[in-house]
Write a protein that holds these residues in place. Structure first.
Motif, PDB file in Angstrom:
ATOM      1  N   LEU A  11      52.735 -26.053 -43.992  1.00 18.81           N
ATOM      2  CA  LEU A  11      52.536 -26.103 -42.693  1.00 18.81           C
ATOM      3  C   LEU A  11      52.978 -24.638 -42.261  1.00 18.81           C
ATOM      4  O   LEU A  11      53.320 -23.865 -42.903  1.00 18.81           O
ATOM      5  CB  LEU A  11      53.698 -26.897 -42.126  1.00 18.81           C
ATOM      6  CG  LEU A  11      54.012 -28.223 -42.416  1.00 18.81           C
ATOM      7  CD1 LEU A  11      55.263 -28.794 -41.763  1.00 18.81           C
ATOM      8  CD2 LEU A  11      52.592 -29.088 -42.061  1.00 18.81           C
ATOM      9  N   ASP A  12      52.031 -24.366 -41.128  1.00 20.47           N
ATOM     10  CA  ASP A  12      52.175 -22.970 -40.666  1.00 20.47           C
ATOM     11  C   ASP A  12      53.448 -22.728 -39.796  1.00 20.47           C
ATOM     12  O   ASP A  12      54.184 -23.937 -39.568  1.00 20.47           O
ATOM     13  CB  ASP A  12      50.898 -22.642 -39.874  1.00 20.47           C
ATOM     14  CG  ASP A  12      50.541 -23.174 -38.420  1.00 20.47           C
ATOM     15  OD1 ASP A  12      51.732 -24.030 -38.009  1.00 20.47           O
ATOM     16  OD2 ASP A  12      49.491 -23.106 -37.969  1.00 20.47           O
ATOM     17  N   PHE A  13      53.755 -21.634 -39.182  1.00 18.68           N
ATOM     18  CA  PHE A  13      54.959 -21.552 -38.313  1.00 18.68           C
ATOM     19  C   PHE A  13      55.133 -22.399 -37.104  1.00 18.68           C
ATOM     20  O   PHE A  13      56.251 -22.935 -36.362  1.00 18.68           O
ATOM     21  CB  PHE A  13      55.272 -20.204 -37.942  1.00 18.68           C
ATOM     22  CG  PHE A  13      55.474 -19.346 -39.057  1.00 18.68           C
ATOM     23  CD1 PHE A  13      56.712 -19.196 -39.602  1.00 18.68           C
ATOM     24  CD2 PHE A  13      54.516 -18.381 -39.565  1.00 18.68           C
ATOM     25  CE1 PHE A  13      57.136 -18.566 -40.886  1.00 18.68           C
ATOM     26  CE2 PHE A  13      55.133 -17.395 -40.753  1.00 18.68           C
ATOM     27  CZ  PHE A  13      56.294 -17.571 -41.226  1.00 18.68           C
ATOM     28  N   SER A  14      53.966 -22.911 -36.715  1.00 17.47           N
ATOM     29  CA  SER A  14      53.809 -23.867 -35.547  1.00 17.47           C
ATOM     30  C   SER A  14      54.038 -25.081 -35.960  1.00 17.47           C
ATOM     31  O   SER A  14      54.117 -26.286 -35.162  1.00 17.47           O
ATOM     32  CB  SER A  14      52.356 -23.531 -34.597  1.00 17.47           C
ATOM     33  OG  SER A  14      52.561 -22.505 -34.391  1.00 17.47           O
ATOM     34  N   GLY A  15      53.929 -25.757 -37.232  1.00 19.17           N
ATOM     35  CA  GLY A  15      54.131 -26.950 -37.784  1.00 19.17           C
ATOM     36  C   GLY A  15      52.741 -27.598 -37.868  1.00 19.17           C
ATOM     37  O   GLY A  15      52.746 -28.785 -38.346  1.00 19.17           O
ATOM     38  N   ASN A  16      51.779 -26.876 -37.852  1.00 19.49           N
ATOM     39  CA  ASN A  16      50.352 -27.367 -38.244  1.00 19.49           C
ATOM     40  C   ASN A  16      50.051 -27.443 -39.523  1.00 19.49           C
ATOM     41  O   ASN A  16      50.527 -26.372 -40.188  1.00 19.49           O
ATOM     42  CB  ASN A  16      49.166 -26.631 -37.478  1.00 19.49           C
ATOM     43  CG  ASN A  16      49.718 -26.647 -35.965  1.00 19.49           C
ATOM     44  OD1 ASN A  16      49.756 -27.333 -35.419  1.00 19.49           O
ATOM     45  ND2 ASN A  16      49.436 -25.483 -35.471  1.00 19.49           N
TER      46      ASN A  16
END
Length: 126
Positions: A11-16
């Motif tokens: 996941l990226d830092f935004s949770g995507n």
């Protein structure tokens, strides 16, 4: 994020969701290399797999002592080896295919001195 369905979701830092890595064994633990270009994943009961940041399998090792003894995985600070541990620790190389081939050719150098025609059969060792 480690799943219970034999997957690891990056996941990226935004949770995507960036990428899903599908494994053959249940993931127990994972570690990122110091340069963040590789991921080592410890699978239960006896597998260490190394993946590239784009989700490609780079190496797979079978841990001889299977079972729940090994719980942790960590890259060395220089990124050249990977430790798998619990009550005991095993060290595995973290090399690219080209580095592994070069190491194999170095190991065979004495053999090639005696049998130079065999070296000619292995273009990678030229």
């Amino acid at each position: 994020m480690i799943g219970t369905d034999y997957t690891v979701n990056l996941l990226d830092f935004s949770g995507n969701l960036i990428r899903t890595i599908k494994l053959q064994q249940l993931p127990i633990n994972l570690a990122f290399s110091p340069d963040s270009q590789r991921i080592a994943i410890l699978g239960d009961p006896d597998e260490l797999s190394v993946w590239g940041a784009k989700g490609e399998l780079l190496a797979k090792y079978t841990i001889p002592e299977s079972g729940s003894e090994f719980k942790f995985v960590e890259f060395a600070p220089d990124g050249k080896s990977i430790a798998v541990g619990g009550r005991r620790v095993r060290i595995y190389p973290n090399q690219t295919l080209d580095e592994l081939i070069a190491t194999g050719c170095e190991w065979l150098e004495d053999y090639f001195t005696t049998y130079p025609e065999e070296k000619e059969k292995l273009p990678a060792c030229q």
